[in-house]
Design an enzyme around this catalytic site. Structure first.
Site, short mmCIF file in Angstrom:
data_model
loop_
_atom_site.label_atom_id
_atom_site.label_comp_id
_atom_site.label_asym_id
_atom_site.label_seq_id
_atom_site.Cartn_x
_atom_site.Cartn_y
_atom_site.Cartn_z
N ARG A 138 0.83 -1.22 0.00
CA ARG A 138 0.00 0.00 0.00
C ARG A 138 0.85 1.27 0.00
O ARG A 138 0.48 2.29 0.60
CB ARG A 138 -0.98 0.03 1.17
CG ARG A 138 -1.73 -1.26 1.41
CD ARG A 138 -2.46 -1.74 0.20
NE ARG A 138 -3.10 -3.02 0.42
CZ ARG A 138 -3.73 -3.72 -0.52
NH1 ARG A 138 -3.78 -3.27 -1.76
NH2 ARG A 138 -4.28 -4.86 -0.25
N GLU A 177 -5.83 -12.22 8.26
CA GLU A 177 -5.53 -12.32 6.83
C GLU A 177 -4.41 -13.33 6.55
O GLU A 177 -3.48 -13.08 5.80
CB GLU A 177 -5.16 -10.93 6.26
CG GLU A 177 -6.32 -9.96 6.35
CD GLU A 177 -6.04 -8.59 5.71
OE1 GLU A 177 -4.88 -8.17 5.69
OE2 GLU A 177 -7.01 -7.96 5.25
N ARG A 214 -2.06 -5.95 17.29
CA ARG A 214 -3.15 -5.40 16.48
C ARG A 214 -4.47 -6.15 16.67
O ARG A 214 -4.49 -7.38 16.81
CB ARG A 214 -2.77 -5.40 15.00
CG ARG A 214 -1.58 -4.53 14.72
CD ARG A 214 -1.17 -4.64 13.29
NE ARG A 214 -1.81 -3.68 12.42
CZ ARG A 214 -2.36 -3.98 11.26
NH1 ARG A 214 -2.44 -5.23 10.84
NH2 ARG A 214 -2.86 -3.04 10.49
N LYS A 265 -7.51 -0.12 14.56
CA LYS A 265 -7.74 0.83 13.46
C LYS A 265 -8.88 1.76 13.84
O LYS A 265 -9.79 1.36 14.58
CB LYS A 265 -8.09 0.08 12.17
CG LYS A 265 -6.91 -0.67 11.58
CD LYS A 265 -7.23 -1.25 10.20
CE LYS A 265 -6.00 -2.00 9.68
NZ LYS A 265 -6.18 -2.53 8.31
N ASP A 313 -11.91 -1.11 7.74
CA ASP A 313 -10.55 -1.00 7.21
C ASP A 313 -10.29 0.32 6.49
O ASP A 313 -10.30 0.34 5.26
CB ASP A 313 -10.29 -2.17 6.25
CG ASP A 313 -8.84 -2.29 5.88
OD1 ASP A 313 -8.02 -1.57 6.46
OD2 ASP A 313 -8.52 -3.11 5.00
N GLU A 327 -4.51 4.36 0.94
CA GLU A 327 -4.89 3.09 0.31
C GLU A 327 -6.28 3.16 -0.31
O GLU A 327 -6.51 2.63 -1.39
CB GLU A 327 -4.82 1.96 1.34
CG GLU A 327 -5.33 0.63 0.81
CD GLU A 327 -5.30 -0.50 1.83
OE1 GLU A 327 -4.81 -0.28 2.96
OE2 GLU A 327 -5.76 -1.60 1.48
N TRP A 370 -14.79 -9.98 0.77
CA TRP A 370 -13.91 -9.16 -0.05
C TRP A 370 -14.64 -8.70 -1.32
O TRP A 370 -14.03 -8.17 -2.24
CB TRP A 370 -12.62 -9.94 -0.41
CG TRP A 370 -11.67 -10.06 0.74
CD1 TRP A 370 -11.81 -9.49 1.97
CD2 TRP A 370 -10.43 -10.79 0.80
NE1 TRP A 370 -10.74 -9.81 2.79
CE2 TRP A 370 -9.87 -10.61 2.09
CE3 TRP A 370 -9.72 -11.58 -0.11
CZ2 TRP A 370 -8.66 -11.18 2.49
CZ3 TRP A 370 -8.51 -12.15 0.29
CH2 TRP A 370 -7.99 -11.95 1.58
C1 BDP Z 1 -5.57 -3.67 4.70
C2 BDP Z 1 -4.58 -3.73 3.59
C3 BDP Z 1 -3.58 -4.85 3.72
C4 BDP Z 1 -2.99 -4.82 5.12
C5 BDP Z 1 -4.09 -4.93 6.13
C6 BDP Z 1 -3.60 -4.75 7.56
O1 BDP Z 1 -5.28 -3.85 2.38
O2 BDP Z 1 -2.61 -4.68 2.74
O3 BDP Z 1 -2.08 -5.87 5.28
O4 BDP Z 1 -5.02 -3.91 5.95
O5 BDP Z 1 -3.77 -3.65 8.08
O6 BDP Z 1 -6.01 -2.36 4.73
O7 BDP Z 1 -3.08 -5.67 8.14
#
Ligand code: BDP
Length: 665
Positions: A143, A266, A299, A334, A339, A367, A500
């Site tokens: 990103r 993820e 996180r 976050k 996101d 992003e 997604w």
């Molecule tokens: C998303 C992004 C990804 C990041 C993920 C994160 O698309 O690339 O790895 O968050 O914050 O926004 O871990």
């Protein structure tokens, strides 16, 4: 740095114009007017020396005294600045505080705020103010939209780029005191002895600027580089491995800050792979760092495709763990529950873990906000967050960096303002977005009111404009497959994770549009405090900006404006475009106030932004009109293409080509 000033020559020739070139590499620190400034200091430390040089090279005819004074502030990095008998007295308990104060004085001088009544006391709102770099060992940046990574891993430790010091200086000038060097999707190799030697070089350069180095770590590192059979946090060998690794790190970098961890998210490994909780995983690492004074930023960005509503998951998983984390663990959350969308309500996890330390993660890199092509000033978005989450309820603050190897650091000259604003707000969240924008413009571009005012005003509108032309009224995540740049609300990929897919979020049908998170739907609304819960839960009281976030709304629904939802949607998309096109014209008038190089660069980016805004509007409105069954009302501009054409378009993000809407022809 390239700054060939032709102004003087042209002035002598009687030509009153600013034909000089500035590549933006000196950021907001471009002034070098220092002369005859006398600095007296109590120490010869590297940090005090930097402060002295900065003052001497930026101020004219000043007398400054730098003093260590433990009474100057109750925070180590705090300071005071006073004017006494023709002398600016800067006092702080620490050298870092003296450096921050020196930058403060220089800033005031540059912004025209300095006077002899000056009596300032400052201290940072957070002790930990970090940038998160999502940089990979191969030089790419996840990103990242400003070239390659700043860290030249293949050259380190032998070759040291001069950018490392410039980076530290820029951060120190805005109060950032920590940097996580590598991607949260971390390569285990970062903890090898070979890499730690490279990290040490950076840490040594950053230290005099008051900046600590942190690393993102992969939870399975003991298996990958340590040959262990497991990474189970309760396994003794695993614990020993991490303790030894911590000892090694601190023997090389004695003031190492700590680890940032993305676990069980993820596809990343984590404690849940062994039926352990996030708390058990975090605490095991925290134990390893504790004797050295290090911290863990753990996180809370977790979600799995099996659960019904992605927006609910971090809360569901982390809230029950409140009180179970060690005191050197901070949960990094976050700002929104999904996101980094152009607009999200705040994450309800804030305020829900009163017995744990928490910190916010903002995203400086754009992003989901037009990469480094769109001018979107993010301070208003972060201030919006602080309206809901009292800043003093947090223990630290992080921002995902937007820096890279390109000359101007951030890709878009105005993206520098987001780096700047993050630092300033991390120091003092009470500053207003306007104040920060104005400070930044004066230091970066021009001190002429006629330039500052319209540019500041546009910066202030730019985030709302982006929300309007991308995803107004609470729409979210309707991006194209493969990139988070353009629209693709129709995207359906067979076999892909449903969460997604854009349709998971917009749910458009003949009956309406939106994600029902009300008590009738996924009930995500119940995660908010009672007052907000009832406000958001009720279709009649839910604010427009969150409407389609919390509700599935019929096309004919009467909005607070009196318009139907469909008409309001058309109106918002067009409003977004109008704001950009208005500024595009305003920017043309600014030519005479700044250098040609930056003027033209911003100008061409604005063309792209305007094109993209039209692309977003046309794609979304044409697609949604198939469900609403209504045409775009005649008072609005007609789409340039038809839906079929829009669907055929594939963006090549390697060179950011956008469809030619013909707008500029
Ligand atoms: C998303 C992004 C990804 C990041 C993920 C994160 O698309 O690339 O790895 O968050 O914050 O926004 O871990």
């Amino acid at each position: 740095m390239k700054k060939i000033c032709l102004t003087v020559i042209l002035f002598c020739l009687g030509v009153n114009t600013h034909v000089f070139s500035d590549d933006g590499s000196s950021l907001w620190l471009c002034q070098k007017n220092g002369e005859n400034t006398n600095v007296t200091s109590y120490s010869e430390s590297a940090t005090v020396q930097i402060a002295t040089e900065e003052l001497q090279s930026s101020l004219k005819n000043f007398k400054v005294t730098l003093k260590q004074d433990f009474g100057a502030s109750d925070k180590k990095e705090g300071y005071s600045i006073k004017f006494e008998k023709g002398n600016y007295i800067i006092s702080s308990p620490s050298d870092a505080g003296l450096l921050y104060a020196s930058y403060h004085l220089i800033r005031m001088n540059e912004t025209g705020e300095i006077n002899s009544d000056i009596n300032i006391k400052e201290s940072p709102s957070y002790d930990i103010r970090v940038l998160n770099h999502w940089d990979n060992p191969d030089g790419t940046i996840e990103r990242g939209y400003a070239g390659e990574s700043l860290w030249k891993w293949e050259e380190l430790p032998g070759v040291v780029s001069e950018r490392y010091q410039q980076y530290a200086r820029a951060n120190a000038s805005i109060g950032i005191n920590g940097t996580v060097l590598n991607n949260v999707n971390a390569s285990p190799s970062i903890l090898t002895s070979e890499y730690l030697e490279k990290v040490k070089v950076l840490a040594d350069i950053f230290r005099p600027y008051g900046i600590k180095v942190y690393l993102s770590v992969n939870f399975a590192t003991p298996m990958v580089i340590g040959n262990l059979k497991t990474a189970d946090p309760l396994d003794n060998d695993v614990k020993i491995w991490w303790k030894k690794k911590a000892d090694e790190i601190y023997s090389i970098i004695p003031d190492f800050g700590g680890f940032l961890v993305k676990a069980n998210s993820e596809g990343q490994p984590g404690p849940c792979d062994y039926d352990r909780t996030h708390a058990q995983g975090a605490n095991m690492l925290a134990d390893a760092l504790k004797p050295h004074g290090g911290i863990i930023m753990w996180r809370a960005f977790v979600y799995s495709p099996e659960d019904a509503d992605r927006a609910k998951q971090a809360y569901n998983e982390f809230k029950p763990l409140d009180g179970k984390f060690n005191d050197n663990v901070i949960i990094q959350i976050k700002n929104g529950p999904i996101d980094f969308q152009p607009r999200e309500p705040y994450s309800p996890l804030f305020g829900s873990m009163p017995s744990s330390k928490t910190m916010v993660e903002f995203q400086i890199t754009q992003e989901y906000l037009g990469f480094s092509n769109h001018l979107v000033y993010l301070a208003p978005m972060w201030k919006e967050f602080f309206q809901f989450v009292p800043y003093n309820s947090l223990n630290a603050i992080a921002g995902v960096a937007n820096t890279g190897s390109v000359e101007n650091w951030c890709g878009h000259h105005f993206a520098q303002s987001n780096w700047y604003a993050f630092g300033r707000l991390a120091w003092n969240p009470e500053l207003t977005s306007e104040e920060i924008a104005e400070e930044w413009i004066k230091q970066t571009f021009s001190k002429e009111k006629i330039f500052i005012n319209p540019v500041r005003d546009f910066m202030m509108e730019s985030r709302e404009a982006a929300v309007n032309y991308m995803m107004p009224l609470g729409l979210h995540h309707i991006f194209a497959w493969g990139h988070h740049y353009g629209p693709e609300p129709w995207c359906e990929i067979e076999g892909a994770r449903p969460d997604w897919m854009p349709s998971y979020y917009h749910n458009a049908s003949q009956n309406g549009i939106g994600f029902d998170r009300s008590s009738q739907g996924s009930n995500a609304v119940s995660q908010y405090p009672t007052e907000l819960k009832s406000l958001y839960d009720n279709l009649k009281t839910c604010p427009d900006e969150y409407l389609l976030w919390f509700h599935y709304v019929p096309w004919n629904h009467k909005m607070q404006s009196g318009n139907t939802l469909w008409k309001e949607l058309c109106l918002r998309y067009n409003k977004g475009i109008e704001t950009i096109s208005k500024f595009y014209k305003v920017w043309e008038k600014q030519k005479e106030f700044i250098d040609q190089e930056r003027f033209e660069s911003v100008n061409s980016k604005l063309e792209i932004q305007l094109n993209d805004a039209i692309w977003w509007r046309d794609a979304c409105l044409l697609y949604f009109s198939e469900f609403s069954g209504k045409p775009i009302p005649p008072e609005f501009e007609k789409p340039v293409y038809n839906l079929q054409k829009m669907k055929e378009f594939r963006l090549d993000i390697t060179n950011f080509e956008t469809p030619s809407t013909g707008y500029f022809e």
